[in-house]
Design an enzyme around this catalytic site. Structure first.
Site, PDB file in Angstrom:
ATOM      1  N   HIS A 160       0.827  -1.219   0.000  1.00  0.00           N
ATOM      2  CA  HIS A 160       0.000   0.000   0.000  1.00  0.00           C
ATOM      3  C   HIS A 160       0.858   1.265   0.000  1.00  0.00           C
ATOM      4  O   HIS A 160       0.422   2.308   0.489  1.00  0.00           O
ATOM      5  CB  HIS A 160      -0.951   0.043   1.202  1.00  0.00           C
ATOM      6  CG  HIS A 160      -1.741  -1.219   1.390  1.00  0.00           C
ATOM      7  ND1 HIS A 160      -3.008  -1.391   0.892  1.00  0.00           N
ATOM      8  CD2 HIS A 160      -1.413  -2.384   1.996  1.00  0.00           C
ATOM      9  CE1 HIS A 160      -3.443  -2.609   1.204  1.00  0.00           C
ATOM     10  NE2 HIS A 160      -2.495  -3.229   1.865  1.00  0.00           N
ATOM     11  N   GLU A 294      10.512   7.373 -16.851  1.00  0.00           N
ATOM     12  CA  GLU A 294       9.163   7.905 -17.092  1.00  0.00           C
ATOM     13  C   GLU A 294       8.693   7.553 -18.499  1.00  0.00           C
ATOM     14  O   GLU A 294       7.518   7.236 -18.725  1.00  0.00           O
ATOM     15  CB  GLU A 294       9.148   9.422 -16.905  1.00  0.00           C
ATOM     16  CG  GLU A 294       9.318   9.817 -15.456  1.00  0.00           C
ATOM     17  CD  GLU A 294       9.552  11.313 -15.286  1.00  0.00           C
ATOM     18  OE1 GLU A 294       8.787  11.932 -14.555  1.00  0.00           O
ATOM     19  OE2 GLU A 294      10.485  11.848 -15.882  1.00  0.00           O
TER      20      GLU A 294
END
Ligand code: ARG
Length: 465
Positions: A160, A294
């Site tokens: 998480h 990216e």
């Protein structure tokens, strides 16, 4: 020929093609990359036609020599496409006819572009998939050597995106080795399925000239021949499989790219990309951006789009061939190009990156050891569920008192349970936590070393094949 466009199919036409439409339907800019495969297929087909006496020895010689000339022209980038060349197949046939006259005009005997194009594409895949496989192997080797440098580096492991349990950086790095191994297995399976030659299927019904399909397949390096001509010219499953595997690879890379991007932020500071794989900002002089990763993450979107494009293309398409199928190649080729490039760039970025073990160590939150505290009680006989509940309360108190979990005095712990003894603080270290996880596949130092050897073995075994 009376038709001004001089298309190879122009016999039944008396009007020229609308020039706009002609440009719209041309695919040479995309299928040009199949020129080697198309020439190989023409060569094998010409020999097969000679075997059934469509060609005399002299004609075969002329055609083979002509194909050599054409190959040379492509090689030297001297091949001149004409307006009427709809695709690479027509361009080669038009040119062989210019060079070899009637012998060239006979080359399309008993075949169709429908079986030709699929044969070209499968041959192409047989050439390029091993290269992609090699790129993936290179990445696996890079992961292995980076893992070897970091068998002792401890970092917080996340679920998480919250700190969960300590792990070794080597364990994290090797976690990408295995999905890549599975991706490569998928590629190998696809390669095996690509080993079936459609040539001889004609437009859809099978060719009308009794060529020996098996020996053509052997000549072209295919292990098997297709069993059904309708299936052979209609089916694009294999292209879809390739694009799916490419998408899977990109999904894998995109997640690791995302982690590394996050880790390279000032806040994390776990990793720094080399300048060679970073980009500056045109405005902010201080910036060093992880653009390489990216872009890998971003290009994953493109490849996922190609899966959808191909699926949509095939959905509800009537059998057998329809010109829609010409649209199968842009997504296929782009998926393969993008994926190979991304794997290489990702490999370079990981190879050159500097990891910062001290930052990782500093970042370790004490609460990472909460599970170990519960495990401690469990080892002393408390049912795990109760231990979990109790440690939850202890964590609460530590947070409230702003005391690190590992610094709570024994007396405080004992007020929760008399099972806590003097050895509890030994059990509350990162090293202890890691050493408990020596189960095969766990992050314990010995288990990771074993995993490392297995990964290394996988690659070394392959090299020997
Ligand atoms: N350029 C075409 C393609 O890529 C080749 C097949 C053309 N066949 C036809 N029947 N028009 O699909």
């Amino acid at each position: 020929m009376t038709n001004p466009t001089s298309k190879l199919w122009s016999g039944r036409f008396s009007d020229g093609t609308n020039p706009d439409f002609a440009a719209f339907s041309r695919s040479v800019n995309v299928d040009l990359r199949l020129w080697q495969e198309d020439i190989a297929v023409n060569r094998a087909w010409a020999k097969a036609l000679a075997d059934i006496d469509i060609y005399s020895n002299e004609e075969l010689r002329q055609v083979l020599a002509g194909l050599e000339t054409i190959a040379d022209e492509f090689e030297k980038r001297a091949f001149r496409f004409q307006e009427a060349d709809e695709d690479i197949h027509m361009a080669v046939e038009r040119r062989i006819t210019e060079i070899a006259g009637d012998a060239g005009a006979k080359i399309h005997t008993g075949r169709s572009r429908n079986d030709q194009v699929m044969t070209d594409v499968l041959l192409y895949l047989k050439h390029v998939l091993p290269a992609l496989d090699g790129n993936l192997q290179e990445l696996q080797s890079t992961l292995i050597s980076r893992a070897e440098e970091h068998v002792d580096t401890v970092m917080p492991g996340y679920t998480h995106l919250q700190q969960a349990q300590p792990v070794l950086l080597a364990h994290y790095l090797l976690s990408l080795f295995w999905p890549l191994k599975r991706d490569r297995e998928r590629l190998h399976q696809v390669l095996d399925r690509a080993d079936v030659m459609p040539l001889g299927s004609g437009a859809l019904a099978g060719g009308a000239f009794p060529v020996d399909r098996r020996s053509i397949a052997e000549e072209l390096g295919f292990a098997r021949i297709s069993e059904n001509s309708i299936d052979a010219v209609s089916d694009r499953d294999l292209l879809l499989e390739v694009v799916n595997v490419a998408a899977m690879i990109m999904l894998h890379l995109s997640r690791y790219a995302e982690d590394l991007i996050l880790w390279s932020s000032t806040e994390f500071g776990f990793v720094e990309l080399s300048e060679a794989f970073s980009t500056g900002s045109s405005m902010m002089p201080q910036k060093k951006n992880p653009d390489s990763l990216e872009l890998v993450r971003g290009k994953a979107a493109r490849v996922l789009g190609h899966v959808t494009a191909l699926q949509a293309l095939l959905k509800g398409l009537p059998l057998t061939y329809a010109r829609d199928l010409q649209e199968d190649k842009p997504p296929l080729f782009d998926a393969l190009d993008t994926t190979s490039d991304s794997v290489r760039i990702f490999t370079g970025a990981v190879r050159d990156a500097s990891f910062h073990p001290e930052r990782m160590r500093q970042a370790l939150d004490d609460l990472l050891l909460a599970t170990d505290l519960a495990d401690y009680l469990t080892r002393k006989g408390m049912p795990f569920r109760n231990a979990h509940e109790l440690v939850g309360k202890i964590v609460n108190e530590a947070v409230k008192r702003k005391v690190p979990l590992t610094k709570l005095p024994l007396s405080a712990l004992r007020s929760y349970s008399s099972l806590f003894e003097a050895d509890v603080h030994e059990a509350l270290t990162v090293e202890f936590s890691l050493r408990l996880r020596e189960l095969p596949g766990g992050t314990g130092p010995d288990a990771v070393r074993e995993q490392f050897e297995k990964a290394k073995n996988c690659i070394e075994m392959e090299r020997r094949i």
